[in-house]
Scaffold this active site. Structure first.
Site, mmCIF file in Angstrom:
data_model
loop_
_atom_site.group_PDB
_atom_site.id
_atom_site.type_symbol
_atom_site.label_atom_id
_atom_site.label_comp_id
_atom_site.label_asym_id
_atom_site.label_seq_id
_atom_site.Cartn_x
_atom_site.Cartn_y
_atom_site.Cartn_z
ATOM 1 N N LYS A 159 -16.795 45.985 -13.006
ATOM 2 C CA LYS A 159 -15.684 45.246 -12.635
ATOM 3 C C LYS A 159 -15.244 44.295 -13.626
ATOM 4 C CE LYS A 159 -13.951 42.615 -8.227
ATOM 5 N NZ LYS A 159 -12.643 43.213 -7.980
HETATM 6 N N1 PMP Z 1 -11.445 48.972 -6.225
HETATM 7 C C1 PMP Z 1 -10.900 48.139 -7.251
HETATM 8 C C2 PMP Z 1 -10.203 48.320 -8.420
HETATM 9 C C3 PMP Z 1 -10.946 46.904 -6.701
HETATM 10 O O1 PMP Z 1 -10.519 45.636 -7.665
HETATM 11 C C4 PMP Z 1 -11.489 46.272 -5.665
HETATM 12 C C5 PMP Z 1 -11.782 44.930 -4.965
HETATM 13 N N2 PMP Z 1 -12.855 44.593 -5.845
HETATM 14 C C6 PMP Z 1 -12.321 47.498 -4.825
HETATM 15 C C7 PMP Z 1 -11.924 48.748 -5.097
HETATM 16 C C8 PMP Z 1 -12.942 46.876 -3.497
HETATM 17 O O2 PMP Z 1 -14.073 46.376 -3.753
HETATM 18 P P1 PMP Z 1 -14.918 45.638 -2.840
HETATM 19 O O3 PMP Z 1 -14.869 46.419 -1.611
HETATM 20 O O4 PMP Z 1 -16.111 45.486 -3.480
HETATM 21 O O5 PMP Z 1 -14.056 44.266 -2.846
#
Ligand code: PMP
Length: 306
Positions: A159
Site C-alpha cells: 500500500k
Molecule cells: N484496493 C485499493 C487500491 C485500496 O486503496 C483499498 C483501500 N485500502 C482496498 C483495495 C481495500 O483494502 P482494505 O479493505 O484493506 O481497506
C-alpha cells in the site's frame, strides 16, 4: 475535508496537529517514497474499537519491508498501542486512522538510503466514503480506460503512495464522466479492483473475487468478506474474472475500509441484476455491521479496544 483533531503521533511521541509538517524537499514528495494504511475505529457498545488492527499493521510492515523501510525501531504491538493512545488522546469514539511511513528530508538522490524514515499516525472523524446513500442504493461505475499496474512494476501488494497515482487516473476519469468509481482491469484484461476498493461478483449464489495476482491490494475487508461468506456456507472463489462477467452478474459490490461493503448498481450504464442492492450483498453488510454492533460477536479478535 479533513476535520482536524488535537494530536498526531510522530516517531513515538504525540505532537500538536499543526506541528505535523514536512519540508518541500522531503524525498517522498518527489519520488512517492511512502507507505501507509487506512483503518477504521468504530463506536461499539463496549467503547471505541479499531477494526482488524493487527492485520492492518501487518500489511503496513509488509509494505514498508518491500521498500526497505521497515527498520522502524518499534514492534507491531507497540504500533497498535500507539494507535490506541492516539484515538484516546483525541477523545474520538469513531474515526479513520492513517498511519504513514516515508523517506523524509536529507537527500534528493533517487537512492533513498540517506533520508530519515518518518512515521506518523493521524486520525480524524470520517463518514461514508462513496456517499451516505451508497451503502443501500449502490453506486454507478464504469470500466476504466486505465489498467492497474503490471506485475513486476509497482508491487500491488504494497500500500504505497506511488500506486495511488494510478488510482487517481482511474478515479478522476470516472468522476469527470459522471460515475462514482471505476473498475480497473489488470494488464491481461481481467477484472482487478476499484481505485480504492476490492471487488466481488455474485452469480447463481457463488461469490467470486479476483486473486492477488490480478494486481489487487490484499484488502483487509476483502479477507473479512471471504471469512464471513465461508462461515455463512457460501461458496467463495478467488479466480480471474473476465470483464464481460461484470455485466451479467447477479450482484456486484466493492469492499474497503473507507467504502465498507458498497453495492454496485450499474457498470457502464448497464444495470446489474435488478439494479438494486442484492440479497447476498445485504446479508454480508448485516453480518459486518453485527460484528461491530455486538462488540466483536463471533470475532472478538477483530476488534482492538481503545
Ligand atoms: N484496493 C485499493 C487500491 C485500496 O486503496 C483499498 C483501500 N485500502 C482496498 C483495495 C481495500 O483494502 P482494505 O479493505 O484493506 O481497506
Amino acid at each position: 475535508m479533513i476535520q482536524a483533531t488535537e494530536k498526531i503521533w510522530h516517531n513515538g511521541k504525540l505532537i500538536d496537529w499543526n506541528d505535523a509538517r514536512v519540508h518541500v524537499l522531503c524525498h517522498a514528495l518527489h519520488y512517492g517514497s511512502s507507505v501507509f494504511e487506512g483503518i477504521r475505529c468504530y463506536e461499539t457498545p463496549a467503547g471505541p474499537a479499531i477494526f482488524r488492527a493487527r492485520e492492518h499493521v501487518r500489511r503496513f510492515f509488509d509494505s514498508a519491508r518491500l521498500y526497505r523501510m521497515d527498520d522502524f525501531g518499534f514492534t507491531p504491538e507497540e504500533f497498535i498501542d500507539a494507535m490506541r493512545e492516539l484515538v484516546a488522546a483525541n477523545g474520538l469514539n469513531a474515526c479513520y486512522l492513517r498511519p504513514i511511513a516515508f523517506r523524509g528530508y536529507g537527500d534528493l538522490h533517487v537512492l533513498p538510503f540517506n533520508c530519515p524514515i518518518e512515521v506518523y499516525i493521524a486520525c480524524w472523524p470520517w463518514g461514508k466514503y462513496l456517499g451516505a446513500e451508497s451503502l443501500e442504493k449502490g453506486v454507478d461505475v464504469c470500466v476504466s480506460s486505465w489498467a492497474r499496474m503490471a506485475p513486476n512494476t509497482l508491487p500491488a501488494m504494497a500500500k504505497a503512495a506511488a500506486n495511488y497515482m494510478n488510482s487517481q487516473l482511474i478515479l478522476m476519469e470516472a468522476v469527470q464522466n459522471g460515475y462514482a468509481e471505476a473498475v480497473a482491469l489488470d494488464p491481461a484484461g481481467f477484472v482487478s479492483e476499484g481505485s480504492g476498493e476490492n471487488i466481488f461478483l455474485v452469480r447463481d449464489g457463488v461469490i467470486y473475487t479476483p486473486p492477488l495476482g490480478a494486481s489487487v491490494l490484499p484488502g483487509i475487508t476483502r479477507d473479512t468478506i471471504l471469512q464471513l461468506a465461508a462461515a455463512a456456507g457460501c461458496t467463495v472463489v478467488e479466480q480471474n474474472i473476465p470483464r464481460e462477467a461484470l455485466y451479467i452478474a447477479d450482484e456486484l459490490f466493492f469492499s474497503g475500509t473507507a467504502a465498507e461493503i458498497c453495492p454496485i448498481r450499474s457498470v457502464d450504464r448497464i444495470p446489474i441484476g435488478s439494479g438494486q442492492r442484492g440479497p447476498v450483498t445485504k446479508r454480508l453488510q448485516e453480518e459486518f455491521t453485527s460484528i461491530i454492533q455486538s462488540g466483536g460477536g463471533r470475532h472478538p479478535e477483530w476488534l482492538t479496544f481503545v
